[in-house]
Scaffold this active site. Structure first.
Site, PDB file in Angstrom:
ATOM      1  N   HIS A  53      -8.732  -6.078   4.179  1.00  0.00           N
ATOM      2  CA  HIS A  53      -8.411  -5.278   5.354  1.00  0.00           C
ATOM      3  C   HIS A  53      -9.756  -4.900   5.952  1.00  0.00           C
ATOM      4  O   HIS A  53     -10.386  -3.937   5.518  1.00  0.00           O
ATOM      5  CB  HIS A  53      -7.624  -4.023   4.967  1.00  0.00           C
ATOM      6  N   ASP A 108      -9.759  -2.877   1.272  1.00  0.00           N
ATOM      7  CA  ASP A 108      -9.883  -2.330   2.622  1.00  0.00           C
ATOM      8  C   ASP A 108     -11.274  -1.717   2.737  1.00  0.00           C
ATOM      9  O   ASP A 108     -11.679  -0.913   1.888  1.00  0.00           O
ATOM     10  CB  ASP A 108      -8.780  -1.281   2.835  1.00  0.00           C
ATOM     11  N   ASP A 161     -12.298   7.380   6.029  1.00  0.00           N
ATOM     12  CA  ASP A 161     -11.502   6.171   6.284  1.00  0.00           C
ATOM     13  C   ASP A 161     -10.904   6.258   7.695  1.00  0.00           C
ATOM     14  O   ASP A 161      -9.698   6.362   7.866  1.00  0.00           O
ATOM     15  CB  ASP A 161     -10.410   6.097   5.215  1.00  0.00           C
ATOM     16  N   HIS A 186     -11.772   2.064   2.183  1.00  0.00           N
ATOM     17  CA  HIS A 186     -11.129   2.715   1.047  1.00  0.00           C
ATOM     18  C   HIS A 186     -12.023   3.013  -0.138  1.00  0.00           C
ATOM     19  O   HIS A 186     -11.554   3.163  -1.262  1.00  0.00           O
ATOM     20  CB  HIS A 186      -9.939   1.870   0.575  1.00  0.00           C
ATOM     21  N   LYS A 223      -7.129   2.442  -2.979  1.00  0.00           N
ATOM     22  CA  LYS A 223      -7.674   3.435  -2.050  1.00  0.00           C
ATOM     23  C   LYS A 223      -8.307   4.594  -2.808  1.00  0.00           C
ATOM     24  O   LYS A 223      -7.878   4.932  -3.914  1.00  0.00           O
ATOM     25  CB  LYS A 223      -6.527   3.946  -1.169  1.00  0.00           C
ATOM     26  N   ASP A 256     -10.802   4.217  10.260  1.00  0.00           N
ATOM     27  CA  ASP A 256     -10.180   3.049  10.878  1.00  0.00           C
ATOM     28  C   ASP A 256     -10.648   2.814  12.317  1.00  0.00           C
ATOM     29  O   ASP A 256      -9.835   2.567  13.209  1.00  0.00           O
ATOM     30  CB  ASP A 256      -8.652   3.145  10.797  1.00  0.00           C
ATOM     31  N   TRP A 276       0.864  -1.178   0.000  1.00  0.00           N
ATOM     32  CA  TRP A 276       0.000   0.000   0.000  1.00  0.00           C
ATOM     33  C   TRP A 276       0.904   1.232   0.000  1.00  0.00           C
ATOM     34  O   TRP A 276       1.844   1.309   0.780  1.00  0.00           O
ATOM     35  CB  TRP A 276      -0.926   0.054   1.222  1.00  0.00           C
ATOM     36  N   ASP A 285      -7.643  -4.124   9.822  1.00  0.00           N
ATOM     37  CA  ASP A 285      -6.890  -2.869   9.692  1.00  0.00           C
ATOM     38  C   ASP A 285      -7.666  -1.728  10.338  1.00  0.00           C
ATOM     39  O   ASP A 285      -8.532  -1.122   9.719  1.00  0.00           O
ATOM     40  CB  ASP A 285      -6.627  -2.562   8.205  1.00  0.00           C
ATOM     41  N   GLU A 309      -2.971  -2.899  -2.613  1.00  0.00           N
ATOM     42  CA  GLU A 309      -4.143  -2.327  -1.932  1.00  0.00           C
ATOM     43  C   GLU A 309      -4.571  -0.995  -2.538  1.00  0.00           C
ATOM     44  O   GLU A 309      -3.809  -0.036  -2.586  1.00  0.00           O
ATOM     45  CB  GLU A 309      -3.816  -2.130  -0.437  1.00  0.00           C
TER      46      GLU A 309
HETATM   47  C1  RNT Z   1      -3.961   2.882   4.619  1.00  0.00           C
HETATM   48  C2  RNT Z   1      -4.075   1.422   4.365  1.00  0.00           C
HETATM   49  C3  RNT Z   1      -2.971   0.588   4.915  1.00  0.00           C
HETATM   50  C4  RNT Z   1      -2.544   0.968   6.306  1.00  0.00           C
HETATM   51  C5  RNT Z   1      -1.648  -0.017   6.993  1.00  0.00           C
HETATM   52  C6  RNT Z   1      -0.868   0.608   8.089  1.00  0.00           C
HETATM   53  O1  RNT Z   1      -5.074   3.590   4.257  1.00  0.00           O
HETATM   54  O2  RNT Z   1      -5.299   0.967   4.809  1.00  0.00           O
HETATM   55  O3  RNT Z   1      -3.316  -0.743   4.807  1.00  0.00           O
HETATM   56  O4  RNT Z   1      -3.636   1.185   7.143  1.00  0.00           O
HETATM   57  O5  RNT Z   1      -0.884  -0.697   6.104  1.00  0.00           O
HETATM   58 ZN    ZN Z   2      -5.603  -1.141   4.722  1.00  0.00          ZN
END
Ligand code: RNT
Ligand code: ZN
Length: 418
Positions: free
Chosen positions: A286, A259, A294, A262, A228, A296, A185, A326, A226
């Site tokens: 993720h 993810d 985003d 994302h 986004k 998290d 990523w 994640d 990955e």
């Molecule tokens: C960032 C991605 C990525 C990170 C990690 C730390 O938007 O989601 O995967 O969160 O790799």
């Molecule tokens: Zn991620």
């Protein structure tokens, strides 16, 4: 018979009337590993400089005391978390968690020996390892561009880092006899409207080609990319968009990492799993929880989490979907965050495994959407909690909310002294 066993046997009876065998569900559940992300334990700080800020357009908010500041602390915290989670799982490491014995090792010079302690520890704890090159929180990423930078020397450094990490992943897989997924990523993107969207995508494609050139044994390491939509400071344009990586993964035989945070806020990854798996062999998830952005947040048992689990189970995709978590919340006890999120992921898988999918499919095929809807709603109040408690006890971890007392004790005895 204990209360939990009694409740389980009543639940077993109820599910069996629907044609679902709870013992089979549990047996299948115990074979699905979830990869815990090490970075929840220290707000994505890593060991290069635990006090330096996080960049790359991601952010951990909150200042709950007691974050892990070195590998011993992080492993201790993880051991506590794993002891409260039923089943055998995995650990997802980032390159910034290398142990270099106080010596400064540039990221493009990292090797498996800088992860030897992690590998030994994983072996002792029977955990699989997954890995990630870290393309952020570094002077060579300060422009916001890494693999897609216009500067050749910057790209070269990060390409070397990517290659180094694939080799580390391969060694992890080899040492543990469990395939490692190494996920790429990068944060690259623009805050404001770019003029040349194309150039960075060409550069990224070429950089990825360079990273993937060296042969790495797929038995030990699988590569993932990955995608986004946006990050903090890259709101207008992210080089590695969904279409970019979907195309890249399909064409180059890599895994695609989806993810949950994302995409556009109303877009869900549960609906993408069966689409992507038509064109790529395997995917990495993720699993996260974005709130308005985003963000998290810690994964909880939302409709979307259940939908993700349903798609994996209904599709028969457990061998093709690698489940990783994640999220990074610095406002609550970090060990509790791991435990809550992982237990929820496992609960969602259990609920999906307890579904009488064949009956539902029959209704759908017959066009009886009334019964499909009615049954889906009835299923929601079936006693899966009794099966879950039984599963926890069988795996020697606390059932119900009892795990929290252990985390609180650990906070008192260990975290509060940091
Ligand atoms: C960032 C991605 C990525 C990170 C990690 C730390 O938007 O989601 O995967 O969160 O790799
Ligand atoms: Zn991620």
């Amino acid at each position: 018979m204990s209360k939990i066993e009694k409740a389980y046997s009543a639940a077993k009876e109820i599910y069996s009337q629907l044609g679902v065998n709870t013992d089979t569900a549990i047996a299948k559940l115990s074979k699905i590993p979830v990869s815990l992300h090490c970075w929840q334990g220290d707000d994505v700080s890593g060991f290069e400089n635990p006090d330096a800020g996080l960049d790359g357009g991601i952010m951990a908010t909150g200042n709950y005391p007691g974050k892990a500041r070195n590998a011993e602390q992080l492993r201790g915290d993880l051991e506590k978390a794993y002891s409260l989670i039923p089943g055998k799982h995995r650990l997802n490491l980032h390159a910034i968690y290398a142990e270099t014995g106080g010596k400064k090792i540039e990221r493009n010079e990292l090797t498996a020996k800088h992860f030897a302690n992690w590998i030994d520890w994983a072996k002792q704890n029977k955990l699989g390892l997954d890995f990630n090159p870290s393309f952020f929180s570094h002077p060579k990423a300060s422009s916001g561009f890494t693999l897609a930078s216009l500067d050749k020397s910057i790209r070269k450094f990060w390409i070397e880092h990517g290659i180094a990490c694939r080799k580390i992943g391969e060694q992890m897989g080899k040492s543990l006899g469990k395939t490692c997924v190494t996920n790429i990523w990068i944060p690259d993107g623009y805050k404001d409207t770019p003029v040349d969207r194309k150039i960075h995508r060409e550069l990224l494609r070429n950089s990825l080609d360079e990273i993937l050139k060296p042969k790495v044994n797929k038995k030990y390491n699988l590569d993932a990319v990955e995608c986004k939509l946006f990050g903090i400071g890259s709101e207008s344009y992210v080089v590695g968009s969904h279409e970019f990586y979907m195309g890249y993964a399909a064409k180059n035989n890599t895994l695609l990492c989806l993810d949950a945070g994302h995409f556009h806020p109303t877009e869900v990854i549960s609906d993408k799993i069966s689409s992507v798996l038509e064109f790529v062999d395997e995917i990495l998830l993720h699993v996260s929880r974005g709130i308005r952005w985003d963000s998290d947040h810690v994964v909880v048992l939302t409709d979307e989490l259940q939908a993700i689990a349903q798609e994996i189970i209904r599709g028969g995709f457990t061998e093709r979907v690698h489940i990783g978590l994640d999220f990074f919340d610095a406002s609550i006890n970090r060990i509790a965050a791991w435990v809550i999120g992982t237990r929820c992921m496992i609960k969602a898988l259990l609920i999906a495994l307890l579904e009488p999918t064949d009956s539902l499919r029959k209704l759908e095929k017959a066009g009886d959407f009334t019964s499909r809807l009615a049954m889906l709603e009835e299923l929601k109040t079936l006693p899966f909690g009794a099966v879950w408690d039984y599963y926890c006890v069988k795996n020697n971890v606390p059932a119900g909310g009892k795990w929290l007392a252990e985390v609180k004790n650990y906070e008192k005895d260990v975290l509060s002294k940091r």
